[in-house]
Design a protein around this motif. Structure first.
Motif, short mmCIF file in Angstrom:
data_model
loop_
_atom_site.label_atom_id
_atom_site.label_comp_id
_atom_site.label_asym_id
_atom_site.label_seq_id
_atom_site.Cartn_x
_atom_site.Cartn_y
_atom_site.Cartn_z
N MET A 164 0.86 -1.05 -0.09
CA MET A 164 0.01 0.13 -0.19
C MET A 164 0.92 1.22 0.15
O MET A 164 1.82 1.46 0.86
N THR A 165 0.66 2.29 -0.86
CA THR A 165 1.51 3.36 -1.12
C THR A 165 0.74 4.57 -0.73
O THR A 165 1.39 5.65 -0.67
N THR A 166 -0.35 4.65 -0.25
CA THR A 166 -1.17 5.97 0.14
C THR A 166 -0.46 6.57 1.33
O THR A 166 -0.70 7.59 1.41
N GLY A 167 0.28 5.77 2.42
CA GLY A 167 0.56 6.31 3.55
C GLY A 167 2.01 6.96 3.51
O GLY A 167 2.56 7.42 4.31
N LEU A 168 2.68 6.94 2.31
CA LEU A 168 3.92 7.36 1.92
C LEU A 168 3.84 8.87 1.55
O LEU A 168 2.95 9.25 0.98
N ASP A 169 4.94 9.64 1.95
CA ASP A 169 4.89 10.99 1.33
C ASP A 169 5.25 10.73 0.17
O ASP A 169 5.90 10.17 -0.62
N ASP A 170 5.25 12.09 -0.32
CA ASP A 170 5.45 12.34 -1.92
C ASP A 170 7.05 12.02 -2.40
O ASP A 170 7.12 11.24 -3.40
N GLU A 171 7.82 12.11 -1.71
CA GLU A 171 9.16 11.82 -2.05
C GLU A 171 9.40 10.19 -2.02
O GLU A 171 9.99 9.83 -3.14
N GLU A 172 8.88 9.64 -1.27
CA GLU A 172 8.89 8.31 -1.25
C GLU A 172 8.36 7.44 -2.38
O GLU A 172 8.71 6.56 -3.10
N LEU A 173 7.04 8.27 -2.64
CA LEU A 173 6.34 7.65 -3.75
C LEU A 173 7.17 7.83 -4.83
O LEU A 173 7.05 6.72 -5.99
N LEU A 174 7.49 8.91 -5.18
CA LEU A 174 8.29 9.44 -6.52
C LEU A 174 9.50 8.39 -6.62
O LEU A 174 9.95 7.82 -7.81
N PRO A 229 10.26 4.05 -10.23
CA PRO A 229 11.00 3.21 -11.12
C PRO A 229 10.84 1.64 -11.13
O PRO A 229 10.76 1.11 -12.17
N ARG A 230 10.47 1.40 -9.61
CA ARG A 230 10.23 -0.15 -9.60
C ARG A 230 8.86 -0.41 -9.58
O ARG A 230 8.55 -1.66 -9.95
N ASP A 231 8.10 0.55 -9.14
CA ASP A 231 6.70 0.40 -9.16
C ASP A 231 5.78 1.55 -9.71
O ASP A 231 5.54 2.44 -8.91
N PRO A 232 5.60 1.65 -10.96
CA PRO A 232 4.92 2.82 -11.40
C PRO A 232 3.59 3.15 -10.89
O PRO A 232 3.16 4.26 -11.09
N ALA A 233 3.00 2.13 -10.35
CA ALA A 233 1.54 2.48 -10.00
C ALA A 233 1.83 3.28 -8.78
O ALA A 233 0.69 4.02 -8.26
N SER A 234 3.01 3.34 -7.99
CA SER A 234 3.09 4.27 -6.95
C SER A 234 3.01 5.65 -7.29
O SER A 234 2.90 6.57 -6.28
N PHE A 235 2.82 6.12 -8.55
CA PHE A 235 2.77 7.46 -9.20
C PHE A 235 1.26 7.98 -9.11
O PHE A 235 1.16 9.17 -8.79
N GLU A 236 0.32 7.03 -8.95
CA GLU A 236 -1.16 7.21 -8.85
C GLU A 236 -1.36 8.07 -7.68
O GLU A 236 -2.21 9.01 -7.79
N PRO A 237 -1.01 7.75 -6.31
CA PRO A 237 -1.36 8.88 -5.36
C PRO A 237 -0.83 10.13 -5.58
O PRO A 237 -1.63 10.95 -4.98
N LEU A 238 0.29 10.34 -6.11
CA LEU A 238 0.71 11.80 -6.58
C LEU A 238 -0.41 12.61 -7.37
O LEU A 238 -0.84 13.55 -7.11
N HIS A 296 -2.35 15.58 -6.03
CA HIS A 296 -2.02 17.11 -6.44
C HIS A 296 -2.66 17.47 -7.59
O HIS A 296 -2.73 18.73 -8.03
N SER A 297 -3.64 16.89 -8.09
CA SER A 297 -4.62 17.22 -9.47
C SER A 297 -5.47 18.37 -9.01
O SER A 297 -5.53 19.35 -10.11
N ALA A 298 -6.17 18.38 -7.92
CA ALA A 298 -7.02 19.82 -7.74
C ALA A 298 -6.19 20.72 -7.81
O ALA A 298 -6.60 21.98 -8.26
N ALA A 299 -5.01 21.05 -7.10
CA ALA A 299 -4.26 22.05 -7.05
C ALA A 299 -3.76 22.56 -8.34
O ALA A 299 -3.71 23.72 -8.91
N LEU A 300 -3.31 21.58 -9.09
CA LEU A 300 -2.65 21.86 -10.48
C LEU A 300 -4.07 22.07 -11.39
O LEU A 300 -3.59 23.07 -12.27
N HIS A 301 -4.81 21.67 -11.42
CA HIS A 301 -6.34 22.04 -12.03
C HIS A 301 -6.70 23.58 -11.68
O HIS A 301 -6.59 24.27 -12.86
N GLY A 302 -6.60 23.91 -10.53
CA GLY A 302 -6.63 25.47 -10.23
C GLY A 302 -5.83 26.15 -11.14
O GLY A 302 -6.07 27.30 -11.38
#
Length: 138
Positions: A1-11, A15-24, A28-34
């Motif tokens: 489970m990757t949702t409990g990790l901070d952004d740096e750990e997820l990023l 390279p090993r687990d591309p699915a860990s990009f999804e929580p990022l 951040h989508s709402a702020a970037l959308h704005g």
């Protein structure tokens, strides 16, 4: 489970687990959308999609010593937005050629660039304007 990790750990895991990009994306989508909505309201969704493609493609270039993941994402957003405005400007410059006026760059002119004034009207020179306050005596 990757949702409990901070952004740096997820990023760092991507390279090993591309699915860990999804929580990022979710975080951040709402702020970037704005960010995009305030700067390019008609292209928000396209710009946001382009941002995530660029961010995923360049994720190995993230350097935590230079700032947070959020700051890095907004830097990518700025670059995506700049590229968008360059494309818009280039498309506007190409518009006269697209509609067939390749010589003057002004699609509203035809033939001579000199205005043909009706008889009794002032020419393009103000010195020949009538003194009675009327510029045309039709």
């Amino acid at each position: 489970m990757t949702t409990g990790l901070d952004d740096e750990e997820l990023l760092g895991r991507t390279p090993r687990d591309p699915a860990s990009f999804e929580p990022l994306v979710e975080r951040h989508s709402a702020a970037l959308h704005g960010y995009f909505a305030r700067r390019a309201p008609t292209a928000v969704d396209d710009l946001l999609a382009e941002l995530w493609l660029q961010a995923f493609a360049t994720r190995r270039g993230f350097d935590p010593a230079r700032g947070s993941v959020r700051a890095w994402l907004f830097g990518v957003a700025r670059n995506v937005l700049s590229a968008h405005w360059r494309r818009v400007a280039a498309a506007r410059q190409d518009l006269p050629r697209a509609i067939g006026d390749e010589t003057s760059g002004r699609p509203w002119t035809t033939g001579s660039s000199r205005q043909a004034w009706p008889p009794g009207c002032a020419s393009s020179s103000l010195s020949s304007a009538p003194t009675n306050g009327s510029y045309c005596s039709w």
